[in-house]
Design a protein around this motif. Structure first.
Motif: not given
Length: 429
Positions: A307-317, A326-334
């Motif tokens: 989910x984080x990868x999908x959001x970050x690919x589009x938003x690039x935040x 690949x080392x983050x737990x990605x509890x939330x995409x903030x």
């Protein structure tokens, strides 16, 4: 408000990682009125957690805040001592320090990962500093090398706050295995859930012995509270499912106000709670659920990263590289937005974001002086608290849902971002 009571799929932040198998564990325990103090199950869970975190010792408690309190007690932190903590955290972290009679000292954050700035930590050290709490915010590992170097320079132990980061790794090592000690939270909003719960991790034999003695002296919940805790787990799993969330959330809110459900209720207390043990023990039934959660941790983290990868690919935040993701737990995409109210309104029918952190000490929005926070001392954290938004990433949220949002609204979301925060430590212009 009325729009949220129309039947539809709606996603929240609670009970997102649990399964029907774990529901059955709790239901069977409740039906049989099983005792919470079955030590063999608790020890099995602790051994499995230690293996997962690659540490020698894992010692369970009723909450992450209690795990932190136990570490501070084991370190003999007390009156006139100071503990450096992030200026962007949950209020239960400074509370644990205050319950020891010590003073929390808040260090500011940078505005990309929302983790502490090591130089800010060093500037706050005094002869009274007894510990540094290094938080892995939203599951993204902080700059542990720099923070541990500061701790070694001044001979101050570094405690990893892994409440958001179970399963994350830092330079090949699991978080919680790198500092002098770590503490984890396994409540119903975290990477894995035992409804409520916490864990201390350490490789220090001396510290482990002292924390184990504190655990042995701690009490289990009273029977009626233990029953309420199991009932809370059972009801949340059902009523927070996406299909019934629209009606389940208000029902659970009513049950909570009637004190039928059990949660820790010490967020606004500045003295150690007395209505239940603090610290309290984790029950055997929660340990059994925790064992089940550990078996699925890799799949859990993989889903969150997708989910984080999908959001970050589009938003690039975040600008996180693939290795960092690949080392983050990605509890939330903030990320930070110009107008949070507008953002929440757009997705109110589909998500209850339950946004973190909307205060420098989330859970306390007023009278921050009561927890020794001085207004203006952490300007980045104060800014973030007004502009933060985070998408949940747990397993009850299908990738297809996020994919549709990215495809449909990616451009709109990108225009809401405060992008100048991404490349600077200071407040975005």
């Amino acid at each position: 408000m009325l729009a949220t009571l129309i039947p539809r799929l709606r996603y929240g932040i609670f009970a997102g990682t649990n399964t029907w198998h774990e529901w059955w564990i709790a239901f069977r325990a409740l039906a049989r009125m099983e005792r919470p103090d079955q030590e063999s199950v608790i020890r099995q869970y602790e051994r499995a957690f230690a293996d997962s975190a690659d540490v020698k010792h894992a010692i369970s408690f009723g909450a992450g805040r209690m795990a932190l309190y136990a570490i501070l007690e084991a370190l003999n932190v007390g009156p006139d001592d100071e503990v450096i903590i992030p200026g962007y955290t949950c209020v239960v972290v400074p509370n644990a320090v205050i319950y020891r009679g010590a003073k929390p000292v808040y260090s500011d954050i940078e505005l990309r990962t929302f983790n502490q700035i090591p130089a800010k930590i060093e500037s706050l050290i005094t002869p009274r500093t007894r510990a540094i709490v290094a938080q892995h915010t939203f599951g993204v590992p902080c700059d542990l090398d720099a923070i541990i170097r500061i701790g070694e320079k001044y001979r101050i132990p570094v405690i990893e706050d892994c409440g958001h980061a179970q399963g994350a790794r830092y330079k090949g090592k699991p978080v919680g295995s790198i500092g002098y000690a770590g503490f984890f939270t396994t409540d119903h909003t975290k990477v894995s859930s035992t409804h409520l719960g916490g864990m201390v991790t350490t490789n220090s034999e001396d510290l482990a012995g002292r924390v184990r003695r504190i655990q042995n002296e701690a009490g289990f919940l009273k029977r009626q509270d233990h029953v309420r805790l199991l009932l809370s787990f059972l009801l949340e799993f059902i009523f927070y499912s996406p299909a019934v969330y629209w009606i389940g959330r208000p029902v659970l809110a009513i049950l909570s106000r009637l004190r039928i459900l059990f949660y820790w209720r010490d967020e606004l207390l500045t003295r150690r709670p007395v209505s239940y043990p603090y610290p309290a023990r984790l029950s055997a039934q929660q340990a059994a659920i925790g064992l089940s959660q550990l078996q699925k941790l890799d799949h859990n983290i993989s889903h969150r990263r997708s989910i984080a990868r999908m959001l970050d690919k589009k938003l690039g935040w975040s600008g996180l590289s693939t290795p960092e993701l690949e080392v983050s737990a990605c509890l939330r995409y903030s990320f930070l937005v110009k107008d949070r109210a507008v953002f929440e309104a757009k997705y109110r029918k589909q998500f209850n974001f339950g946004i973190w952190f909307t205060s420098v000490a989330h859970g306390r929005n007023h009278n921050l002086d009561e927890i020794d926070y001085r207004q203006g001392s952490c300007p980045n954290a104060e800014f973030a608290s007004k502009h933060i938004v985070n998408f949940p990433t747990h397993q009850r949220i299908p990738l297809t849902v996020i994919g549709k949002i990215v495809e449909r609204d990616g451009g709109w979301i990108s225009r809401q971002l405060i992008r100048t925060a991404m490349s600077a430590e200071g407040i975005a212009a």
